[in-house]
Design a protein around this motif. Structure first.
Motif, PDB file in Angstrom:
ATOM      1  N   CYS A   1       7.605  -2.525 -23.397  1.00  0.00           N
ATOM      2  CA  CYS A   1       8.661  -2.795 -22.412  1.00  0.00           C
ATOM      3  C   CYS A   1       9.939  -3.334 -23.043  1.00  0.00           C
ATOM      4  CB  CYS A   1       8.140  -3.760 -21.351  1.00  0.00           C
ATOM      5  SG  CYS A   1       6.668  -3.136 -20.511  1.00  0.00           S
TER       6      CYS A   1
ATOM      7  N   SER B   1      -0.992   0.389  -8.379  1.00  0.00           N
ATOM      8  CA  SER B   1      -1.670   1.685  -8.398  1.00  0.00           C
ATOM      9  C   SER B   1      -3.186   1.565  -8.338  1.00  0.00           C
ATOM     10  CB  SER B   1      -1.236   2.463  -9.637  1.00  0.00           C
ATOM     11  OG  SER B   1      -1.492   1.723 -10.822  1.00  0.00           O
TER      12      SER B   1
ATOM     13  N   TYR C   1       1.885   2.106  -2.442  1.00  0.00           N
ATOM     14  CA  TYR C   1       1.752   3.561  -2.385  1.00  0.00           C
ATOM     15  C   TYR C   1       1.175   4.004  -1.044  1.00  0.00           C
ATOM     16  CZ  TYR C   1       2.587   2.642  -7.260  1.00  0.00           C
ATOM     17  OH  TYR C   1       3.147   2.169  -8.421  1.00  0.00           O
TER      18      TYR C   1
HETATM   19  C1  PBG Z   1       6.769  -1.188 -15.832  1.00  0.00           C
HETATM   20  C2  PBG Z   1       5.895  -1.247 -14.653  1.00  0.00           C
HETATM   21  C3  PBG Z   1       4.496  -1.114 -14.550  1.00  0.00           C
HETATM   22  C4  PBG Z   1       4.204  -1.164 -13.194  1.00  0.00           C
HETATM   23  C5  PBG Z   1       5.390  -1.344 -12.509  1.00  0.00           C
HETATM   24  N1  PBG Z   1       6.421  -1.410 -13.427  1.00  0.00           N
HETATM   25  C6  PBG Z   1       3.496  -0.865 -15.585  1.00  0.00           C
HETATM   26  C7  PBG Z   1       3.135  -1.885 -16.558  1.00  0.00           C
HETATM   27  O1  PBG Z   1       3.684  -2.992 -16.618  1.00  0.00           O
HETATM   28  O2  PBG Z   1       2.271  -1.570 -17.372  1.00  0.00           O
HETATM   29  C8  PBG Z   1       2.850  -1.014 -12.581  1.00  0.00           C
HETATM   30  C9  PBG Z   1       2.834  -0.521 -11.173  1.00  0.00           C
HETATM   31  C10 PBG Z   1       1.529  -0.038 -10.657  1.00  0.00           C
HETATM   32  O3  PBG Z   1       0.465  -0.117 -11.301  1.00  0.00           O
HETATM   33  O4  PBG Z   1       1.552   0.460  -9.524  1.00  0.00           O
HETATM   34  N2  PBG Z   1       6.714  -2.227 -16.716  1.00  0.00           N
END
Ligand code: PBG
Length: 323
Positions: free
Chosen positions: A130, A274, A313
């Motif tokens: 990130c 998710s 979602y």
């Molecule tokens: C980006 C980000 C992520 C999610 C939202 N923004 C992934 C992560 O941090 O690995 C996850 C969202 C989800 O699982 O629905 N950093």
């Protein structure tokens, strides 16, 4: 008053009694629908682990956003899948990047829906972390400038609110400063304040193609057993200028949402991530539970814990039932 004088069941007898004493309401107003945008035309790739969700090119995305707006959902949140990734994630702040183009198009074609953008680099870097790397570490301070530039590029494209999710220290302050200096002092920041290093992001990483190529995110996202630390993180973000604070994930962290609700008076967003979505979809498909009921019970529980806003979602399906 005790049994037999007091009988709680009296007020559960009929649906009208239950309606009358219901403490928490769920409304379409509470929902934010996350969407994945990719390059190309006519693209609508199903995300296998997230039934009903797609990676969409901008033409299809605009159509989808119109439908979402018509269902009464007040906001969407965009994640971009760029055409190419590089070491620093330059696609994140490119003027013609996938998010910037998508925001401009939505603002042009769909009236009156809030467009929130996720501000992070993991979908744009070839290493999937990130931030900017220094060796195998993510360099916090070097990343701040890049995140701020990314947030500004979203604001310039017309985003209504930016949502930094990289979990870098000082990111809210860096973004606030850059937005203010560019005349975007009225663009709010929804800060992913207490974002945990969670396995429940698994399906999202397929959807957004942001899997770290080495290691994991535990040096910047929070350690799941910690709760006091979440309160410190949130307090810092508020001092740095966050307008809305977020707890993520939602269901395994309802205690954190409740603590935040009790300690702070800013609006709280909870991200029903998710994995929380996919678990229910999978169990429903197997016939192990009623997916629709599990969805509604989950969402109202997130509200009951103290969230004002739910990023989910399930937004489209829930909106149908809440109309
Ligand atoms: C980006 C980000 C992520 C999610 C939202 N923004 C992934 C992560 O941090 O690995 C996850 C969202 C989800 O699982 O629905 N950093």
């Amino acid at each position: 008053m005790n049994f037999p004088d007091y009988r709680p069941r009296r007020l559960r007898k009929t649906e009208n009694f239950r309606r009358m004493i219901r403490e928490t309401g769920l409304s379409v107003d509470d929902l934010v629908c996350p969407l994945f945008v990719t390059h190309g035309r006519g693209v609508k790739n199903p995300i296998s682990s997230m039934p009903g969700n797609f990676q969409m090119s901008i033409d299809n995305l605009v159509r989808e956003v119109k439908k979402i707006k018509d269902s009464g959902i007040p906001a969407i949140m965009l994640f971009g899948i760029p055409e190419a990734k590089d070491e620093e994630g330059s696609g994140a702040w490119a003027e013609d990047g996938v998010i910037q183009q998508a925001v401009r198009k939505i603002k042009d074609k769909v009236a009156d829906i809030l467009v929130i953008t996720d501000v992070c680099l993991c979908e744009y870097t070839n290493h999937g972390h990130c931030g900017v790397l220094d060796g195998s570490e993510v360099d916090n301070d070097a990343t701040l400038e890049v995140l701020a530039r990314t947030a500004l590029s979203h604001a310039l494209a017309g985003a209504d609110m930016v949502a930094p999710s990289a979990m870098m220290d000082g990111q809210v302050c860096a973004i606030r400063e850059m937005l203010d200096n560019a005349g975007y002092q009225d663009t709010p920041i929804m800060a992913y304040s207490a974002k945990y290093a969670s396995c429940f992001y698994g399906p999202f990483r397929e959807a957004a193609q942001g899997v770290p190529q080495f290691g994991d995110r535990r040096s910047y996202q929070m350690d799941p057993p910690n709760s006091r630390e979440a309160i410190r993180e949130i307090a810092l973000d508020i001092e740095e200028g966050a307008d809305i604070i977020m707890v993520k994930p939602a269901l395994p962290y309802l205690d954190i949402i409740r603590r935040a609700r009790d300690e702070f008076d800013l609006p709280i967003a909870a991200y029903n991530v998710s994995g929380e979505f996919s678990m229910i979809k999978a169990a429903d498909k197997l016939g192990w539970l009623d997916g629709e009921k599990a969805m509604m019970e989950s969402l109202v529980s997130i509200k009951r814990a103290g969230a004002d806003i739910i990023i989910t979602y399930f937004a489209r399906e829930a909106a149908e039932l809440l109309r």
